[in-house]
Design an enzyme around this catalytic site. Structure first.
Site, PDB file in Angstrom:
ATOM      1  N   ASP A   1      -1.085 -37.483  -6.727  1.00 54.26           N
ATOM      2  CA  ASP A   1       0.192 -37.000  -6.193  1.00 54.26           C
ATOM      3  C   ASP A   1       0.191 -35.476  -6.232  1.00 54.26           C
ATOM      4  O   ASP A   1       1.103 -34.843  -6.783  1.00 54.26           O
ATOM      5  CB  ASP A   1       1.349 -37.574  -7.018  1.00 54.26           C
ATOM      6  CG  ASP A   1       2.697 -37.438  -6.328  1.00 54.26           C
ATOM      7  OD1 ASP A   1       2.719 -37.329  -5.089  1.00 54.26           O
ATOM      8  OD2 ASP A   1       3.717 -37.445  -7.024  1.00 54.26           O
TER       9      ASP A   1
ATOM     10  N   ASN B   1       4.020 -30.710  -8.383  1.00 56.44           N
ATOM     11  CA  ASN B   1       3.272 -31.116  -9.572  1.00 56.44           C
ATOM     12  C   ASN B   1       2.286 -30.047 -10.024  1.00 56.44           C
ATOM     13  O   ASN B   1       1.293 -30.347 -10.684  1.00 56.44           O
ATOM     14  CB  ASN B   1       2.542 -32.441  -9.322  1.00 56.44           C
ATOM     15  CG  ASN B   1       3.473 -33.624  -9.432  1.00 56.44           C
ATOM     16  OD1 ASN B   1       4.476 -33.573 -10.121  1.00 56.44           O
ATOM     17  ND2 ASN B   1       3.155 -34.699  -8.732  1.00 56.44           N
TER      18      ASN B   1
ATOM     19  N   ASP C   1       1.908 -34.003 -14.532  1.00 59.28           N
ATOM     20  CA  ASP C   1       2.316 -35.333 -14.075  1.00 59.28           C
ATOM     21  C   ASP C   1       1.188 -36.099 -13.388  1.00 59.28           C
ATOM     22  O   ASP C   1       1.129 -36.202 -12.165  1.00 59.28           O
ATOM     23  CB  ASP C   1       3.524 -35.242 -13.142  1.00 59.28           C
ATOM     24  CG  ASP C   1       4.175 -36.606 -12.926  1.00 59.28           C
ATOM     25  OD1 ASP C   1       3.716 -37.581 -13.555  1.00 59.28           O
ATOM     26  OD2 ASP C   1       5.124 -36.689 -12.121  1.00 59.28           O
TER      27      ASP C   1
END
Length: 327
Positions: free
Chosen positions: A202, A207, A219
């Protein structure tokens, strides 16, 4: 509170503080919720020390083994001096339990989102991703799943069709997603076998925390097995000519440390398509969580689904365009 509250509604400030203090910390009583929906994440003040970040995992999403694999990946990256925010280890473990909730603690790191339009920044990110993927390729995840066409594409479209798409749009949605996924399958088959490795999964600007002229990756909750391009395509934006310049800068940096399979560039729109389908299904599957209707008020309306179909039609056209190349 409703008769059957969502489990996350029991995460009161006192619950959070008790969980953190059970590990030997003394809180100053301050908790601050951070922007997270899949899990619940809080900044917790600590007496005479820097605050900590407490992450409470969504019940039923990952097994203990899958969470610990995520943590182990972070530890391996940190051992190679990569700028990741890894969980804190206490008495030999990084995953803890408080009254049925699994949680982890992280050091707080400051920073801001990177300027992804800056080619110098993209070169730096490419170098770091090249190093990260060297670590990711050293071994496979044993328990975590892969990003694949079945789970992100077919399963997502089937869930939306069965449970959420308005009746008046169902025929259009079903026909369109069938055609899109057929084209995705054809593209994947044409590209052929690509290397699968452990990736962040992701890797968007939200992030990353940019500080000291470098990003810190945070994360890793969506870490899975996937092609390297999964951690690269979300860094791209703008027109095709802009993306051509961006991808060339990223791959130049990446290639300083790692070999990149150029044929993966043909999968950029495939991965974008799968994310679009999976994102809509993710919102739908989480709709019973009260935080989602409060935060995503635009979701699950006829207007939303009409616009989603329009976006998928545009993506269907993008899938038929020539893939990106290096300039």
């Amino acid at each position: 509170m409703s008769e059957n509250p969502h489990p996350f509604e029991t995460l009161t400030p006192s619950f959070i503080l008790d969980a953190v203090e059970s590990l030997g910390y003394w809180s100053d009583g301050r908790t601050f919720p951070l922007n997270s929906y899949e899990n619940r994440v809080y900044q917790v003040g600590i007496e005479d020390a820097e605050p900590l970040i407490a992450k409470f995992y969504r019940p039923g999403r990952w097994s203990n083994e899958q969470i610990l694999e995520e943590h182990q990946f972070c530890f391996e990256l940190a051992e190679q001096e990569l700028p990741v925010v890894a969980p804190i280890v206490i008495d030999g473990t990084s995953l803890f339990n408080s009254n049925g909730f699994r949680f982890a603690l992280f050091p707080r790191r400051g920073g801001h989102a990177p300027e992804l339009g800056d080619l110098d920044n993209l070169f730096i990110l490419g170098r770091l991703l090249g190093r990260m993927h060297l670590v990711g390729a050293a071994k496979d995840f044993e328990f975590r799943p892969s990003i694949d066409v079945q789970s992100y594409g077919y399963d997502s479209a089937a869930y939306i069709s069965e449970h959420f798409i308005p009746a008046e749009l169902k025929a259009s949605y079903d026909s369109l997603t069938r055609d899109i996924l057929q084209l995705v399958d054809e593209t994947v088959a044409r590209v052929g076998e690509v290397r699968q490795l452990r990736v962040h999964g992701d890797c968007h600007g939200g992030n990353m925390l940019w500080r000291d002229d470098a990003p810190h990756f945070v994360d890793f909750d969506d870490a899975r097995m996937a092609p390297a391009i999964q951690d690269i395509w979300m860094l791209l934006s703008g027109s095709r000519s802009e993306q051509l310049s961006q991808i060339s800068e990223i791959i130049d940096g990446y290639s300083e440390f790692n070999d990149f399979q150029l044929k993966e560039l043909q999968l950029v729109e495939v991965m974008r398509t799968l994310r679009m389908l999976n994102y809509a299904a993710w919102l739908a599957r989480r709709w019973e969580d009260p935080a989602f209707p409060r935060s995503f008020t635009w979701f699950n309306t006829v207007r939303y689904w009409s616009e989603h179909i329009l976006e998928l039609r545009e993506q269907f056209a993008a899938l038929q365009e020539p893939g990106l190349t290096l300039v």
